[in-house]
Design a protein around this motif. Structure first.
Motif, PDB file in Angstrom:
ATOM      1  N   PRO A 191      38.651  78.099  -1.549  1.00 23.75           N
ATOM      2  CA  PRO A 191      39.022  79.204  -2.442  1.00 23.75           C
ATOM      3  C   PRO A 191      37.954  80.291  -2.451  1.00 23.75           C
ATOM      4  N   GLU A 192      38.388  81.530  -2.487  1.00 24.66           N
ATOM      5  CA  GLU A 192      37.429  82.631  -2.530  1.00 24.66           C
ATOM      6  C   GLU A 192      36.572  82.502  -3.781  1.00 24.66           C
ATOM      7  N   GLY A 193      35.304  82.702  -3.612  1.00 23.26           N
ATOM      8  CA  GLY A 193      34.365  82.634  -4.722  1.00 23.26           C
ATOM      9  C   GLY A 193      33.736  81.264  -4.920  1.00 23.26           C
ATOM     10  N   TRP A 194      34.326  80.219  -4.314  1.00 20.13           N
ATOM     11  CA  TRP A 194      33.782  78.882  -4.551  1.00 20.13           C
ATOM     12  C   TRP A 194      32.374  78.720  -3.978  1.00 20.13           C
ATOM     13  N   ILE A 195      32.153  79.215  -2.771  1.00 20.85           N
ATOM     14  CA  ILE A 195      30.828  79.073  -2.157  1.00 20.85           C
ATOM     15  C   ILE A 195      29.788  79.840  -2.956  1.00 20.85           C
ATOM     16  N   ALA A 196      30.108  81.061  -3.370  1.00 20.41           N
ATOM     17  CA  ALA A 196      29.149  81.842  -4.152  1.00 20.41           C
ATOM     18  C   ALA A 196      28.780  81.110  -5.436  1.00 20.41           C
ATOM     19  N   GLU A 197      29.769  80.515  -6.092  1.00 24.17           N
ATOM     20  CA  GLU A 197      29.495  79.792  -7.333  1.00 24.17           C
ATOM     21  C   GLU A 197      28.725  78.506  -7.075  1.00 24.17           C
ATOM     22  N   SER A 198      29.136  77.765  -6.076  1.00 23.96           N
ATOM     23  CA  SER A 198      28.550  76.441  -5.877  1.00 23.96           C
ATOM     24  C   SER A 198      27.168  76.493  -5.262  1.00 23.96           C
ATOM     25  N   THR A 199      26.788  77.608  -4.646  1.00 25.09           N
ATOM     26  CA  THR A 199      25.451  77.740  -4.077  1.00 25.09           C
ATOM     27  C   THR A 199      24.556  78.646  -4.919  1.00 25.09           C
ATOM     28  N   ALA A 200      25.020  79.006  -6.108  1.00 27.05           N
ATOM     29  CA  ALA A 200      24.168  79.728  -7.057  1.00 27.05           C
ATOM     30  C   ALA A 200      23.355  78.719  -7.865  1.00 27.05           C
ATOM     31  N   PRO A 201      22.157  79.090  -8.323  1.00 26.23           N
ATOM     32  CA  PRO A 201      21.369  78.148  -9.131  1.00 26.23           C
ATOM     33  C   PRO A 201      22.102  77.775 -10.415  1.00 26.23           C
ATOM     34  N   GLN A 202      22.231  76.468 -10.630  1.00 26.55           N
ATOM     35  CA  GLN A 202      22.889  75.964 -11.835  1.00 26.55           C
ATOM     36  C   GLN A 202      21.904  75.235 -12.744  1.00 26.55           C
ATOM     37  N   VAL A 203      20.998  74.455 -12.135  1.00 30.61           N
ATOM     38  CA  VAL A 203      19.987  73.719 -12.894  1.00 30.61           C
ATOM     39  C   VAL A 203      18.711  73.667 -12.058  1.00 30.61           C
ATOM     40  N   HIS A 204      17.597  73.336 -12.705  1.00 33.48           N
ATOM     41  CA  HIS A 204      16.381  73.033 -11.961  1.00 33.48           C
ATOM     42  C   HIS A 204      16.546  71.656 -11.320  1.00 33.48           C
ATOM     43  N   GLY A 205      16.305  71.574 -10.018  1.00 28.56           N
ATOM     44  CA  GLY A 205      16.374  70.300  -9.331  1.00 28.56           C
ATOM     45  C   GLY A 205      15.000  69.663  -9.255  1.00 28.56           C
ATOM     46  N   GLU A 206      14.759  68.925  -8.171  1.00 25.70           N
ATOM     47  CA  GLU A 206      13.468  68.272  -7.997  1.00 25.70           C
ATOM     48  C   GLU A 206      12.435  69.266  -7.484  1.00 25.70           C
ATOM     49  N   GLY A 207      11.218  69.111  -7.937  1.00 25.66           N
ATOM     50  CA  GLY A 207      10.134  69.955  -7.459  1.00 25.66           C
ATOM     51  C   GLY A 207      10.428  71.424  -7.700  1.00 25.66           C
ATOM     52  N   LEU A 208      10.299  72.220  -6.651  1.00 21.84           N
ATOM     53  CA  LEU A 208      10.517  73.662  -6.750  1.00 21.84           C
ATOM     54  C   LEU A 208      11.952  74.067  -6.448  1.00 21.84           C
ATOM     55  N   TYR A 209      12.808  73.099  -6.139  1.00 22.90           N
ATOM     56  CA  TYR A 209      14.183  73.422  -5.808  1.00 22.90           C
ATOM     57  C   TYR A 209      14.989  73.789  -7.050  1.00 22.90           C
ATOM     58  N   PHE A 210      15.905  74.747  -6.893  1.00 21.50           N
ATOM     59  CA  PHE A 210      17.028  74.875  -7.800  1.00 21.50           C
ATOM     60  C   PHE A 210      18.161  74.032  -7.212  1.00 21.50           C
ATOM     61  N   TYR A 211      19.191  73.804  -8.030  1.00 18.09           N
ATOM     62  CA  TYR A 211      20.311  72.973  -7.582  1.00 18.09           C
ATOM     63  C   TYR A 211      21.614  73.645  -7.980  1.00 18.09           C
ATOM     64  N   ILE A 270      12.260  84.310   2.060  1.00 20.30           N
ATOM     65  CA  ILE A 270      13.592  84.034   2.602  1.00 20.30           C
ATOM     66  C   ILE A 270      14.194  82.871   1.825  1.00 20.30           C
ATOM     67  N   ARG A 271      15.352  83.100   1.259  1.00 24.04           N
ATOM     68  CA  ARG A 271      16.039  82.077   0.476  1.00 24.04           C
ATOM     69  C   ARG A 271      17.043  81.334   1.345  1.00 24.04           C
ATOM     70  N   TRP A 272      17.216  80.059   1.045  1.00 21.82           N
ATOM     71  CA  TRP A 272      18.133  79.253   1.840  1.00 21.82           C
ATOM     72  C   TRP A 272      18.830  78.220   0.970  1.00 21.82           C
ATOM     73  N   ILE A 273      19.918  77.695   1.511  1.00 18.36           N
ATOM     74  CA  ILE A 273      20.761  76.662   0.902  1.00 18.36           C
ATOM     75  C   ILE A 273      20.631  75.431   1.781  1.00 18.36           C
ATOM     76  N   ALA A 274      20.656  74.238   1.188  1.00 22.26           N
ATOM     77  CA  ALA A 274      20.498  73.050   2.023  1.00 22.26           C
ATOM     78  C   ALA A 274      21.344  71.886   1.516  1.00 22.26           C
ATOM     79  N   GLY A 275      21.899  71.154   2.468  1.00 22.00           N
ATOM     80  CA  GLY A 275      22.380  69.803   2.242  1.00 22.00           C
ATOM     81  C   GLY A 275      21.297  68.869   2.732  1.00 22.00           C
ATOM     82  N   ILE A 276      20.942  67.877   1.932  1.00 21.13           N
ATOM     83  CA  ILE A 276      19.803  67.010   2.237  1.00 21.13           C
ATOM     84  C   ILE A 276      20.249  65.560   2.215  1.00 21.13           C
ATOM     85  N   GLY A 277      19.915  64.834   3.278  1.00 23.96           N
ATOM     86  CA  GLY A 277      20.298  63.438   3.390  1.00 23.96           C
ATOM     87  C   GLY A 277      19.099  62.541   3.657  1.00 23.96           C
ATOM     88  N   TYR A 278      19.158  61.349   3.115  1.00 24.83           N
ATOM     89  CA  TYR A 278      18.108  60.342   3.272  1.00 24.83           C
ATOM     90  C   TYR A 278      17.792  60.121   4.756  1.00 24.83           C
TER      91      TYR A 278
END
Length: 360
Positions: free
Chosen positions: A268-288, A304-312
């Protein structure tokens, strides 16, 4: 450019055209040392790097190293473009994409829907505090439930391990006490992803792997997919997805294009913009965001700002909108808590971001 003659750039097989020769030439000085760096750093156990710039394949290299398929040892694997790799918790980011589709289709209501309303069979776990937990809290890992994934996943006391071993996985998650006000603080919790995936399955009447196959992977041309499954045969939506690195990069391209791929609006249009915007403070210096990590790097005195998927284990998917760059990294660092965060960071900051700046 590619350092590995095994791979080449066959667009008919991958959907990726090579970046223009002049673009590759501009990036070459920054990328030429990557392979040698990691070949000489055996402990890094890096398996693959794919970089896509402006929708074209800019760089690709694969290594040989020890690996596992979930917990099953694979021994020493000579990786190439055609081999799948564990994504671990990048799977959570894939579920986030599917939640966007589910919201758009009306399968799960809006994000302020109380989570417990979607699990009436677990009404016995309802408390006033739990009644306040919404789908948005599940997506932002801020539900406030007691949960501990800081322990090694080999430790039976790890909360995800306990969830996997429970006769009722969703029931186990919902039975956990509330220890923080919902929405107040981030706490990593794979059980919340399980609840989201189960809600999608119930609302759509389809399994999470079928939803991913038909509504996400097929539009992106991703066909070679494997899921680790629980003992009852259900696909593991928390950490069970296996894809080839080029296909991981396709997911990044979808995010980079705001949910569009090859001219089609997949999300859906707008979903990526919403879901990759800062919602909460994550771990360390990351937003989530909604199962997406949000970070920044300083390159040549430029932020330079970036978005990440992170896996173990060192699995990383970086999306860098201002450079029109996607970077997929796979590794086998499952027993290396320090290195698994370091290796992808070196790929991104020392090589990929400077190359993206040079490529223009």
């Amino acid at each position: 450019m590619t350092d590995n003659a095994q791979t080449g750039f066959p667009p008919s097989a991958t959907g990726w055209e090579p970046a223009p020769a002049d673009t590759r030439a501009r990036a070459a000085a920054r990328l030429s040392g990557l392979a040698a760096h990691f070949e000489g750093w055996a402990d890094a156990n890096l398996h693959g790097v794919v970089m896509v710039h402006r929708g074209r394949l800019l760089y690709e290299h694969y290594f040989t190293g020890e690996d596992r398929a979930f917990a099953r040892p694979l021994g020493r694997v000579a990786y190439h473009a055609g081999l799948r790799h564990d994504l671990r918790s990048i799977t959570k980011s894939v579920v986030s994409l599917l939640v966007g589709i589910g919201v758009g289709e009306g399968w799960i209501g809006d994000l302020d829907t109380p989570a417990l309303a979607l699990f009436p069979e677990h009404a016995r776990h309802a408390t006033p505090e739990k009644a306040a937990i919404t789908l948005r809290h599940l997506l932002t890992m801020s539900a406030g439930l007691a949960w501990d994934e800081d322990l090694p996943y080999s430790d039976p006391a790890n909360s995800e391990r306990r969830m996997i071993d429970a006769p009722d996985r969703c029931g186990y998650v919902l039975a956990q006490p509330v220890v923080r006000t919902p929405g107040a603080a981030y706490r990593y919790n794979g059980g919340l992803t399980l609840l989201l995936a189960t809600a999608l399955e119930r609302g759509s009447g389809r399994t999470i792997d079928a939803l991913a196959r038909d509504l996400l992977f097929a539009p992106l041309g991703i066909a070679d997919v494997e899921w680790h499954r629980y003992d009852d045969g259900a696909a593991n939506p928390v950490s069970g997805l296996r894809l080839a690195p080029r296909d991981v990069a396709r997911l990044g391209e979808l995010v980079l294009r705001g949910g569009r791929y090859a001219g089609r609006q997949v999300l859906p249009e707008g979903w990526i913009a919403e879901s990759t915007a800062p919602q909460v403070h994550g771990e360390g210096l990351y937003f989530y965001g909604y199962h997406w990590w949000l970070g920044r790097s300083l390159v040549a005195r430029r932020e330079i700002r970036w978005i990440a998927g992170i896996g173990y284990g060192g699995q990383r998917l970086y999306i860098v909108p201002e450079l029109d760059l996607v970077v997929a990294v796979t590794a086998g660092l499952y027993d290396e808590p320090v290195l698994q965060g370091m290796v992808g960071d070196v790929v991104l900051r020392r090589y990929a971001l400077p190359a993206g700046l040079e490529a223009g």
